[in-house]
Design a protein around this motif. Structure first.
Motif, mmCIF file in Angstrom:
data_model
loop_
_atom_site.group_PDB
_atom_site.id
_atom_site.type_symbol
_atom_site.label_atom_id
_atom_site.label_comp_id
_atom_site.label_asym_id
_atom_site.label_seq_id
_atom_site.Cartn_x
_atom_site.Cartn_y
_atom_site.Cartn_z
ATOM 1 N N ARG A 75 -14.769 14.336 2.931
ATOM 2 C CA ARG A 75 -15.579 15.281 3.713
ATOM 3 C C ARG A 75 -16.876 15.613 2.990
ATOM 4 O O ARG A 75 -17.928 15.797 3.619
ATOM 5 C CB ARG A 75 -14.779 16.565 3.974
ATOM 6 C CG ARG A 75 -13.520 16.346 4.799
ATOM 7 C CD ARG A 75 -13.036 17.619 5.465
ATOM 8 N NE ARG A 75 -12.624 18.644 4.525
ATOM 9 C CZ ARG A 75 -11.386 18.777 4.060
ATOM 10 N NH1 ARG A 75 -10.440 17.903 4.429
ATOM 11 N NH2 ARG A 75 -11.068 19.743 3.230
ATOM 12 N N ASP A 76 -16.811 15.686 1.667
ATOM 13 C CA ASP A 76 -17.992 16.082 0.883
ATOM 14 C C ASP A 76 -18.971 14.930 0.647
ATOM 15 O O ASP A 76 -20.189 15.159 0.603
ATOM 16 C CB ASP A 76 -17.550 16.627 -0.483
ATOM 17 C CG ASP A 76 -16.816 17.953 -0.383
ATOM 18 O OD1 ASP A 76 -16.939 18.617 0.667
ATOM 19 O OD2 ASP A 76 -16.109 18.299 -1.348
ATOM 20 N N GLU A 93 -20.853 8.670 6.699
ATOM 21 C CA GLU A 93 -20.608 10.104 6.636
ATOM 22 C C GLU A 93 -20.163 10.540 8.029
ATOM 23 O O GLU A 93 -20.942 10.499 8.976
ATOM 24 C CB GLU A 93 -21.871 10.844 6.198
ATOM 25 C CG GLU A 93 -22.269 10.561 4.755
ATOM 26 C CD GLU A 93 -23.492 11.356 4.320
ATOM 27 O OE1 GLU A 93 -24.093 12.031 5.175
ATOM 28 O OE2 GLU A 93 -23.828 11.301 3.132
ATOM 29 N N LYS A 113 -12.469 16.318 9.538
ATOM 30 C CA LYS A 113 -11.692 17.468 9.081
ATOM 31 C C LYS A 113 -10.282 17.093 8.647
ATOM 32 O O LYS A 113 -9.638 17.834 7.893
ATOM 33 C CB LYS A 113 -11.651 18.549 10.157
ATOM 34 C CG LYS A 113 -10.866 18.200 11.397
ATOM 35 C CD LYS A 113 -10.915 19.355 12.408
ATOM 36 C CE LYS A 113 -10.131 19.007 13.678
ATOM 37 N NZ LYS A 113 -10.215 20.121 14.661
ATOM 38 N N GLU A 167 -18.261 16.390 11.423
ATOM 39 C CA GLU A 167 -17.315 17.398 10.950
ATOM 40 C C GLU A 167 -15.978 17.314 11.679
ATOM 41 O O GLU A 167 -14.918 17.455 11.069
ATOM 42 C CB GLU A 167 -17.921 18.789 11.131
ATOM 43 C CG GLU A 167 -17.026 19.906 10.608
ATOM 44 C CD GLU A 167 -17.693 21.262 10.720
ATOM 45 O OE1 GLU A 167 -17.006 22.274 10.498
ATOM 46 O OE2 GLU A 167 -18.902 21.312 11.031
ATOM 47 N N GLN A 222 -10.646 16.144 0.956
ATOM 48 C CA GLN A 222 -11.894 16.854 0.705
ATOM 49 C C GLN A 222 -13.009 15.965 0.155
ATOM 50 O O GLN A 222 -14.168 16.084 0.587
ATOM 51 C CB GLN A 222 -11.657 18.017 -0.254
ATOM 52 C CG GLN A 222 -12.854 18.958 -0.407
ATOM 53 C CD GLN A 222 -13.156 19.716 0.876
ATOM 54 O OE1 GLN A 222 -12.253 20.244 1.517
ATOM 55 N NE2 GLN A 222 -14.416 19.760 1.274
#
Length: 415
Positions: free
Chosen positions: A382-383, A368, A375, A371, A379
């Protein structure tokens, strides 16, 4: 047709292939024979490991520090095993010369350090290997006063807009680590050269014969030899390939003054591994295509990125530039909680949880991302974090069965 000529499949004549004359070899034959020099003392048909630090000097050593000197003096600067490996790697990537280093990062640093000076500006892909990103977010700006813009390298208008009068470098990977976006190398070369800048390409994910960035306009190509060239997970190295004068600057500058030379043993191991590169790459690409297709069809998988899939955003660029497959790395996202994703990874029984890629065995790494670095990702990454699957040489049905079983452990059967 002379006795030394032979017919190619298209009916044309060419010199008879001869492993003692590297210029007569093509394609995969060069990968086997290139750079190898039989040992005249023992008759060994492979270049031996020369574990010497120093070599006997010529009678008049006054020219040994001259640029382009071809004699062997000191292994930190040039050794027998390094020389053979460089010969092979330059030819495989259609470059004039190559300089090998102790790691891929040493090679990348040498290329950047050679091209950039204080006050220069660099345009860098906003998705690159994290240690390269660190060079351009911290080391070069803070230590050397180099200005940097990170851009979406697949958005050519954004790349053009980032150009400044002092732009000297554009850098990207062909297939980006880890989200697998694909760069349009000829278009980027045109932008860089119009700006009076150089284009450096990290082609670690796309070694020959899959891709030769120099043929597409790049000025320097860099590989982490630790990955596909070595292929066995047991040696580290890096290489810079390109025009002779520019490559020699990376040797007489960063290598000579900052070290970073490869060891003779690692050079020998990588030379050994490189002989099977085309065969391994073909198998890994076939396996990756099958695994990516399976994952994309599985409802338990949220998102898959692989240049060989029709759904990939830069599929057309991949088809135009890549030959014989789309590489051995598949990135994907799976839902649920962080604990679910760990359960999936830790339940695998054929695939090993480890970093790196290009090995004979399949490796998986789940992360993970913070941020900031994340970026630029799609998506779903990112999630849900990003799972990078570096495909090996196992039977594809075993890899798919292992993934399916672990997905069932973490998420239940596919509906």
């Amino acid at each position: 047709m002379t006795s030394t000529d032979t017919s190619a499949p298209d009916g044309t004549s060419r010199p008879r292939p001869d492993k003692h004359d590297f210029d007569t070899l093509t394609g995969n034959s060069w990968s086997v024979h290139g750079g190898n020099h039989a040992d005249e003392t023992t008759g060994a048909i492979r270049t031996p490991i020369v574990m010497a630090n120093s070599y006997r000097l010529p009678g008049d050593p006054s020219d040994i520090d001259a640029p382009g000197y071809q004699g062997l003096v000191y292994t930190r600067e040039h050794g027998a095993n390094q020389r053979g490996l460089e010969e092979k790697l330059a030819k495989l990537d259609h470059g004039e010369a190559a300089a090998v280093f102790g790691t891929g990062m040493a090679a990348l640093h040498a290329a950047f350090f050679t091209v950039l000076n204080p006050g220069d500006h660099a345009i860098v892909s906003n998705v690159v290997y994290m240690r390269v990103a660190g060079l351009f977010t911290d080391v070069f700006p803070n230590k050397l006063g180099i200005e940097v813009d990170f851009v979406d390298i697949t958005d050519l208008d954004s790349v053009r807009a980032a150009v400044r009068p002092n732009t000297k470098l554009v850098h990207t990977e062909v297939i980006a680590n880890p989200d697998l976006r694909v760069a349009d190398v000829p278009a980027l070369a045109a932008i860089a050269h119009d700006a009076g800048a150089l284009l450096t390409i990290d082609s670690t994910f796309t070694p020959p014969p899959m891709m030769r960035p120099l043929d597409h306009g790049a000025d320097l190509v860099i590989h982490s030899l630790t990955k596909y060239y070595n292929g066995h997970g047991d040696a580290m190295g890096g290489v810079v390939i390109g025009a002779r004068d520019l490559v020699e600057e990376t040797r007489t500058g960063p290598m000579w003054h900052a070290g970073g030379a490869i060891s003779p043993f690692n050079a020998w191991l990588i030379m050994r591994g490189s002989t099977t590169l085309p065969l391994r790459l073909e198998r890994q690409s076939q396996n990756a295509q099958a695994v990516a297709t399976f994952l994309e069809a599985d409802p338990r998988v949220v998102h898959v990125s692989y240049p060989g899939l029709p759904s990939h955003d830069q599929r057309d660029a991949a088809v135009r530039q890549l030959d014989g497959g789309f590489g051995g790395v598949v990135s994907f996202a799976i839902g649920g909680t962080h604990a679910d994703r760990l359960r999936f990874v830790n339940d695998l029984r054929v695939i090993t949880s480890a970093v790196s890629l290009g090995h004979d065995e399949t490796l998986i790494a789940y992360e993970e991302y913070p941020e900031g670095p994340a970026k630029a990702f799609a998506q779903p990454f990112r999630d849900h974090g990003l799972v990078r699957l570096a495909i090996g040489l196992e039977a594809q049905e075993d890899l798919i069965a292992d993934l399916d079983a672990s997905l069932t452990t973490a998420y239940g059967p596919a509906s």
